[in-house]
Design a protein around this motif. Structure first.
Motif, short mmCIF file in Angstrom:
data_model
loop_
_atom_site.label_atom_id
_atom_site.label_comp_id
_atom_site.label_asym_id
_atom_site.label_seq_id
_atom_site.Cartn_x
_atom_site.Cartn_y
_atom_site.Cartn_z
N UNK A 164 3.59 5.14 -14.65
CA UNK A 164 4.45 6.04 -13.88
C UNK A 164 5.80 6.15 -14.59
N UNK A 165 6.41 7.30 -14.47
CA UNK A 165 7.75 7.53 -15.01
C UNK A 165 8.64 7.95 -13.84
N UNK A 166 9.34 7.01 -13.28
CA UNK A 166 10.10 7.23 -12.05
C UNK A 166 11.51 6.70 -12.23
N UNK A 179 0.82 -1.20 0.00
CA UNK A 179 0.00 0.00 0.00
C UNK A 179 0.86 1.25 0.00
N UNK A 180 1.98 1.23 0.75
CA UNK A 180 2.85 2.40 0.82
C UNK A 180 3.51 2.68 -0.52
N UNK A 181 3.97 1.64 -1.19
CA UNK A 181 4.67 1.83 -2.45
C UNK A 181 3.73 2.10 -3.62
N UNK A 182 2.67 1.31 -3.72
CA UNK A 182 1.84 1.35 -4.92
C UNK A 182 0.48 2.02 -4.70
N UNK A 227 5.26 5.58 -5.45
CA UNK A 227 5.62 5.60 -6.87
C UNK A 227 4.87 6.72 -7.60
N UNK A 228 3.60 6.86 -7.31
CA UNK A 228 2.82 7.90 -7.97
C UNK A 228 3.22 9.28 -7.46
N UNK A 229 3.57 9.38 -6.18
CA UNK A 229 4.04 10.66 -5.65
C UNK A 229 5.34 11.10 -6.32
N UNK A 230 6.17 10.14 -6.70
CA UNK A 230 7.45 10.45 -7.33
C UNK A 230 7.36 10.49 -8.85
N UNK A 231 6.16 10.43 -9.40
CA UNK A 231 6.00 10.40 -10.86
C UNK A 231 6.68 11.60 -11.51
#
Length: 270
Positions: free
Chosen positions: A94-96, A29-32, A50-54
């Motif tokens: 996502x682009x991370x 949950x934290x990562x995805x 991951x989405x926060x770091x997009x």
């Protein structure tokens, strides 16, 4: 942070995740991320790291602590560039850029079957080895000065440096805790010191580990201090005599001996 700040993604998010500090049941949950109602307690949508770091950089610290199930999902995300939040109907792109770090040798964990081999080679695209502090003690004086300047400002202390014997003491220690241990030792010394310079007696734990507890007690007892409470009006400031024999050139004079141009003086000051 330096890698992130020096590239095309410098203006984008930089997200840090300590994989060893997340409970196992919350790692996915934290990562995805997850959708509202995906599990008990999910009262709202959560985007995930991951989405926060997009568009930016995701730093996975202690990546070697991830459980095997999460390793497989992380590999899929890195390969496909898609995450699937818990409870979502479809994956999200996502682009991370992923930067990972670990204090353990992943190759040894891979050989032992603890870490996935395919994920290891996927993360090991551009490895950077940071040697422990004991193998680069020439960096210690610079690090100590940096920590003193920052921590003294935070603690509102007027500490300007460290004495040569104290620096020699720190340079002779093995530092099994690396930079964090050094920072904590300097922080303790800064908080408890009232002098302008840190002395060996300000690092009793390092003295005890290096020369024994008896030497630490001797240094601590020999440190200058009042034997009884002193009234504030009768207190004497402890001063340290500093003789600076370094010749300082006159910034207002040019090499020719003439008065320097104002533009040159301004440039030097800047």
């Amino acid at each position: 942070r330096v890698i992130h700040g020096s590239g095309d993604r410098s203006g984008k998010p930089f997200i840090t995740v300590n994989c060893a500090a997340i409970p196992v049941n919350l790692i996915e949950s934290t990562l995805f991320g997850h959708r509202k109602g995906a599990f008990a307690g999910a009262t709202a949508d959560h985007p995930g790291k991951f989405l926060e770091a997009n568009g930016g950089t995701l730093f996975l610290d202690e990546v070697g602590e991830l459980p095997s199930e999460m390793q497989a999902k992380l590999l899929r995300v890195i390969q496909d560039g898609e995450i699937e939040p818990l409870g979502a109907d479809r994956p999200a792109r996502v682009n991370v850029r992923v930067i990972s770090a670990t204090s353990r040798r992943l190759l040894n964990l891979t050989k032992a079957g603890v870490f996935r081999e395919d994920l290891y080679y996927r993360l090991n695209v551009f490895p950077l080895y940071v040697p422990p502090l004991r193998d680069r003690l020439e960096d210690l004086p610079v690090l100590v000065d940096h920590f003193i300047a920052r921590l003294a400002a935070e603690a509102q202390k007027r500490i300007v440096g460290i004495s040569d014997p104290a620096l020699k003491l720190l340079s002779g220690y093995d530092w099994p805790g690396n930079i964090r241990q050094l920072e904590n030792a300097v922080y303790r010394a800064v908080v408890l010191s009232d002098a302008a310079y840190l002395e060996s007696a300000d690092f009793p734990q390092i003295v005890a580990l290096s020369a024994g507890r008896a030497e630490a007690l001797r240094l601590t007892s020999a440190a200058p201090g009042p034997s009884a409470p002193v009234h504030i009006d009768e207190a004497i400031a402890s001063l340290r005599e500093v003789v600076d024999k370094t010749a300082i050139s006159d910034r207002f004079m040019a090499q020719s001996g003439e008065v320097a141009a104002l533009a040159d003086v301004e440039r030097e000051l800047i």
